[in-house]
Scaffold this motif. Structure first.
Motif, PDB file in Angstrom:
ATOM      1  N   GLU A  58      -2.579  20.395   9.236  1.00 53.13           N
ATOM      2  CA  GLU A  58      -2.073  21.626   8.600  1.00 53.13           C
ATOM      3  C   GLU A  58      -2.126  21.520   7.073  1.00 53.13           C
ATOM      4  O   GLU A  58      -1.774  22.474   6.370  1.00 53.13           O
ATOM      5  CB  GLU A  58      -0.610  21.876   8.997  1.00 53.13           C
ATOM      6  N   GLY A  59      -2.473  20.365   6.568  1.00 52.77           N
ATOM      7  CA  GLY A  59      -2.538  20.184   5.114  1.00 52.77           C
ATOM      8  C   GLY A  59      -1.228  19.706   4.504  1.00 52.77           C
ATOM      9  O   GLY A  59      -1.082  19.705   3.283  1.00 52.77           O
ATOM     10  N   LEU A  60      -0.257  19.269   5.367  1.00 47.37           N
ATOM     11  CA  LEU A  60       1.020  18.776   4.837  1.00 47.37           C
ATOM     12  C   LEU A  60       0.863  17.313   4.430  1.00 47.37           C
ATOM     13  O   LEU A  60       0.289  16.501   5.168  1.00 47.37           O
ATOM     14  CB  LEU A  60       2.127  18.933   5.888  1.00 47.37           C
ATOM     15  N   VAL A  61       1.402  17.013   3.254  1.00 48.65           N
ATOM     16  CA  VAL A  61       1.198  15.695   2.633  1.00 48.65           C
ATOM     17  C   VAL A  61       2.327  14.740   3.004  1.00 48.65           C
ATOM     18  O   VAL A  61       3.483  15.153   3.156  1.00 48.65           O
ATOM     19  CB  VAL A  61       1.118  15.876   1.092  1.00 48.65           C
ATOM     20  N   ASN A  62       1.989  13.463   3.152  1.00 48.81           N
ATOM     21  CA  ASN A  62       2.973  12.403   3.446  1.00 48.81           C
ATOM     22  C   ASN A  62       2.701  11.219   2.523  1.00 48.81           C
ATOM     23  O   ASN A  62       1.544  10.941   2.177  1.00 48.81           O
ATOM     24  CB  ASN A  62       2.785  11.950   4.901  1.00 48.81           C
ATOM     25  N   LEU A  63       3.765  10.537   2.100  1.00 44.92           N
ATOM     26  CA  LEU A  63       3.605   9.369   1.223  1.00 44.92           C
ATOM     27  C   LEU A  63       4.566   8.281   1.684  1.00 44.92           C
ATOM     28  O   LEU A  63       5.787   8.504   1.703  1.00 44.92           O
ATOM     29  CB  LEU A  63       3.931   9.783  -0.221  1.00 44.92           C
ATOM     30  N   SER A  64       4.042   7.114   2.077  1.00 41.20           N
ATOM     31  CA  SER A  64       4.905   6.027   2.577  1.00 41.20           C
ATOM     32  C   SER A  64       4.360   4.658   2.186  1.00 41.20           C
ATOM     33  O   SER A  64       3.145   4.469   2.128  1.00 41.20           O
ATOM     34  CB  SER A  64       5.002   6.068   4.104  1.00 41.20           C
ATOM     35  N   PRO A  65       5.273   3.684   1.965  1.00 41.51           N
ATOM     36  CA  PRO A  65       4.831   2.331   1.623  1.00 41.51           C
ATOM     37  C   PRO A  65       4.613   1.452   2.860  1.00 41.51           C
ATOM     38  O   PRO A  65       5.359   1.557   3.833  1.00 41.51           O
ATOM     39  CB  PRO A  65       6.013   1.796   0.802  1.00 41.51           C
ATOM     40  N   PHE A  66       3.617   0.571   2.759  1.00 37.22           N
ATOM     41  CA  PHE A  66       3.306  -0.368   3.851  1.00 37.22           C
ATOM     42  C   PHE A  66       2.932  -1.715   3.251  1.00 37.22           C
ATOM     43  O   PHE A  66       1.975  -1.817   2.493  1.00 37.22           O
ATOM     44  CB  PHE A  66       2.146   0.172   4.706  1.00 37.22           C
ATOM     45  N   SER A  67       3.705  -2.731   3.630  1.00 35.36           N
ATOM     46  CA  SER A  67       3.396  -4.069   3.084  1.00 35.36           C
ATOM     47  C   SER A  67       2.597  -4.917   4.074  1.00 35.36           C
ATOM     48  O   SER A  67       2.255  -6.050   3.753  1.00 35.36           O
ATOM     49  CB  SER A  67       4.683  -4.793   2.684  1.00 35.36           C
ATOM     50  N   PHE A  68       2.356  -4.388   5.268  1.00 38.16           N
ATOM     51  CA  PHE A  68       1.340  -5.028   6.119  1.00 38.16           C
ATOM     52  C   PHE A  68       0.023  -4.499   5.578  1.00 38.16           C
ATOM     53  O   PHE A  68      -0.523  -3.502   6.058  1.00 38.16           O
ATOM     54  CB  PHE A  68       1.506  -4.642   7.587  1.00 38.16           C
ATOM     55  N   PHE A  69      -0.461  -5.156   4.547  1.00 41.17           N
ATOM     56  CA  PHE A  69      -1.569  -4.575   3.768  1.00 41.17           C
ATOM     57  C   PHE A  69      -2.317  -5.664   3.011  1.00 41.17           C
ATOM     58  O   PHE A  69      -1.707  -6.610   2.495  1.00 41.17           O
ATOM     59  CB  PHE A  69      -0.980  -3.578   2.751  1.00 41.17           C
ATOM     60  N   ASN A  70      -3.605  -5.500   2.944  1.00 39.71           N
ATOM     61  CA  ASN A  70      -4.402  -6.344   2.063  1.00 39.71           C
ATOM     62  C   ASN A  70      -5.837  -5.816   1.963  1.00 39.71           C
ATOM     63  O   ASN A  70      -6.183  -4.858   2.633  1.00 39.71           O
ATOM     64  CB  ASN A  70      -4.410  -7.797   2.531  1.00 39.71           C
ATOM     65  N   ALA A 101       0.883  -1.181   0.000  1.00 38.03           N
ATOM     66  CA  ALA A 101       0.000   0.000   0.000  1.00 38.03           C
ATOM     67  C   ALA A 101       0.911   1.218   0.000  1.00 38.03           C
ATOM     68  O   ALA A 101       1.702   1.389   0.924  1.00 38.03           O
ATOM     69  CB  ALA A 101      -0.861   0.000   1.260  1.00 38.03           C
ATOM     70  N   PHE A 102       0.795   2.020  -1.020  1.00 36.79           N
ATOM     71  CA  PHE A 102       1.584   3.257  -1.053  1.00 36.79           C
ATOM     72  C   PHE A 102       0.610   4.343  -0.592  1.00 36.79           C
ATOM     73  O   PHE A 102      -0.241   4.803  -1.364  1.00 36.79           O
ATOM     74  CB  PHE A 102       2.068   3.480  -2.488  1.00 36.79           C
ATOM     75  N   ALA A 103       0.727   4.687   0.708  1.00 34.25           N
ATOM     76  CA  ALA A 103      -0.328   5.464   1.361  1.00 34.25           C
ATOM     77  C   ALA A 103      -0.013   6.954   1.366  1.00 34.25           C
ATOM     78  O   ALA A 103       1.016   7.385   1.882  1.00 34.25           O
ATOM     79  CB  ALA A 103      -0.505   4.970   2.790  1.00 34.25           C
ATOM     80  N   SER A 104      -0.929   7.716   0.798  1.00 40.08           N
ATOM     81  CA  SER A 104      -0.823   9.174   0.807  1.00 40.08           C
ATOM     82  C   SER A 104      -1.781   9.695   1.877  1.00 40.08           C
ATOM     83  O   SER A 104      -2.983   9.378   1.863  1.00 40.08           O
ATOM     84  CB  SER A 104      -1.195   9.690  -0.588  1.00 40.08           C
ATOM     85  N   THR A 105      -1.227  10.471   2.831  1.00 42.96           N
ATOM     86  CA  THR A 105      -2.037  11.010   3.933  1.00 42.96           C
ATOM     87  C   THR A 105      -1.740  12.504   4.079  1.00 42.96           C
ATOM     88  O   THR A 105      -0.832  13.038   3.428  1.00 42.96           O
ATOM     89  CB  THR A 105      -1.694  10.301   5.260  1.00 42.96           C
ATOM     90  N   MET A 106      -2.500  13.141   4.983  1.00 42.64           N
ATOM     91  CA  MET A 106      -2.322  14.585   5.183  1.00 42.64           C
ATOM     92  C   MET A 106      -2.539  14.910   6.663  1.00 42.64           C
ATOM     93  O   MET A 106      -3.417  14.304   7.289  1.00 42.64           O
ATOM     94  CB  MET A 106      -3.392  15.308   4.344  1.00 42.64           C
ATOM     95  N   ASP A 107      -1.731  15.834   7.212  1.00 42.40           N
ATOM     96  CA  ASP A 107      -1.977  16.215   8.611  1.00 42.40           C
ATOM     97  C   ASP A 107      -2.970  17.387   8.643  1.00 42.40           C
ATOM     98  O   ASP A 107      -3.398  17.878   7.600  1.00 42.40           O
ATOM     99  CB  ASP A 107      -0.662  16.502   9.356  1.00 42.40           C
TER     100      ASP A 107
END
Ligand SMILES: Cc1cc2nc3c(=O)[nH]c(=O)nc-3n(C[C@H](O)[C@H](O)[C@H](O)COP(=O)(O)O)c2cc1C
Length: 301
Positions: A36-48, A28-34
């Motif tokens: 304040e509207g700052l964006v984060n993008l990180s991979p997670f393989s504990f995923f299904n 899962a290549f997860a795009s999130t936001m805090d």
């Protein structure tokens, strides 16, 4: 077998063993936001994926085993309960890996890893333009399993909108796995590329109730030639061929020749018929394989 009680080894060691054996894992290549509207993008393989009505995905930004810190992605979904889960194709793998660097909070990994932000239609975090598929999700629940290093945090996501690149689809409107060109995570530094010989089909046993391996006659079940995969195919037929069909199959030149060649060597005949049946199984001709195998039982009387 090596038998290990998780309590007898360090968390880091058991973590490594789990990830080595439970593989390949989708990413899962997860795009999130805090907030304040700052964006984060990180991979997670504990995923299904865990269901399709409602369509649910779960990924787990776990507490770091090394220093028990938490991931920005987890902090973000607690602040803004939305995420886009992007799928990673082979062409993205090096940049995706770069994005897993522990950059300080607030650093946008779209920028650091060189991916392009596409505005989402429903949720606030953007999606990855380069991804072959992306799922805009609302976070339904977050379940945490403790405060120790390695503890899981299940982020349960409901898909609100899905995006698929047009070129992924075959003529029947199904996603072609060759075109998805996905990568998956193995243990350590290993990845898996779902392409070429890594892709193969297994017919689903949903159309009929197969007889099961337990119903395969013993001389075939305990064959010196046939493998577990061969027996799995043989056990997937709803019934055995009729006697007359087996006899008719025996008129094939190959079988006739074998019977003549091994007329005084029943063991040799069995082995050659099983080898012939195995070739037929590899060609997808399961009923013909059965007819070849049952020649031996005819022969044995
Ligand atoms: C392919 C891949 C899969 C990963 N899977 C996970 C995972 O399932 N859970 C996890 O906690 N970290 C995982 N990581 C490590 C995180 O991506 C890494 O800790 C990242 O820095 C977290 O970023 P964040 O703090 O911005 O959320 C993975 C890394 C890679 C490269």
């Amino acid at each position: 077998m090596k038998i290990i009680d998780p309590k007898d080894v360090s968390v880091a060691e058991f973590h490594g063993l789990m990830l080595g054996a439970i593989a390949p894992r989708p990413i899962a290549f997860a795009s999130t936001m805090d907030q304040e509207g700052l964006v984060n993008l990180s991979p997670f393989s504990f995923f299904n994926a865990f269901g399709s009505n409602p369509p649910l995905l779960i990924f787990s930004p776990a507490r770091r085993v090394r220093n028990n810190t938490t991931k920005h992605s987890l902090e973000n979904v607690k602040e803004v309960p939305e995420v886009v889960i992007n799928i990673v194709s082979y062409s993205m793998v090096q940049q995706m890996s770069l994005s897993s660097t522990e950059y300080p909070k607030g650093v946008n990994e779209f920028v650091k890893a060189g991916f392009s932000e596409m505005p989402s239609q429903i949720v606030k975090p953007p999606r990855v333009k380069e991804s072959p598929a992306a799922f805009e999700c609302r976070v339904r629940d977050i379940i945490s399993f403790g405060k120790e290093g390695g503890a899981a945090n299940l982020v349960i996501c409901e898909i609100l909108l899905a995006h698929f690149k047009d070129e992924l689809f075959d003529d029947q409107g199904k996603i072609d796995p060759h075109k998805l060109d996905a990568v998956a995570r193995m243990g350590g530094n290993w990845y898996c590329h779902a392409q070429g010989q890594a892709l193969f089909e297994v017919e689903k046993p949903v159309k009929n109730i197969g007889i099961g391996v337990d119903q395969i006659p013993e001389p075939i079940r305990f064959s010196m030639v046939l493998t577990g995969n061969d027996l799995g195919k043989l056990g997937n037929v709803p019934q055995l061929p009729l006697k007359e069909d087996i006899e008719e199959f025996g008129n094939r030149d190959e079988i006739r020749e074998m019977k003549v060649r091994f007329q005084n060597d029943k063991e040799g005949l069995v082995i050659h018929l099983h080898q012939y049946a195995q070739e037929l199984l590899h060609e997808g001709k399961t009923m013909d394989a059965w007819k070849a195998l049952l020649q031996t039982t005819l022969e044995m009387g």
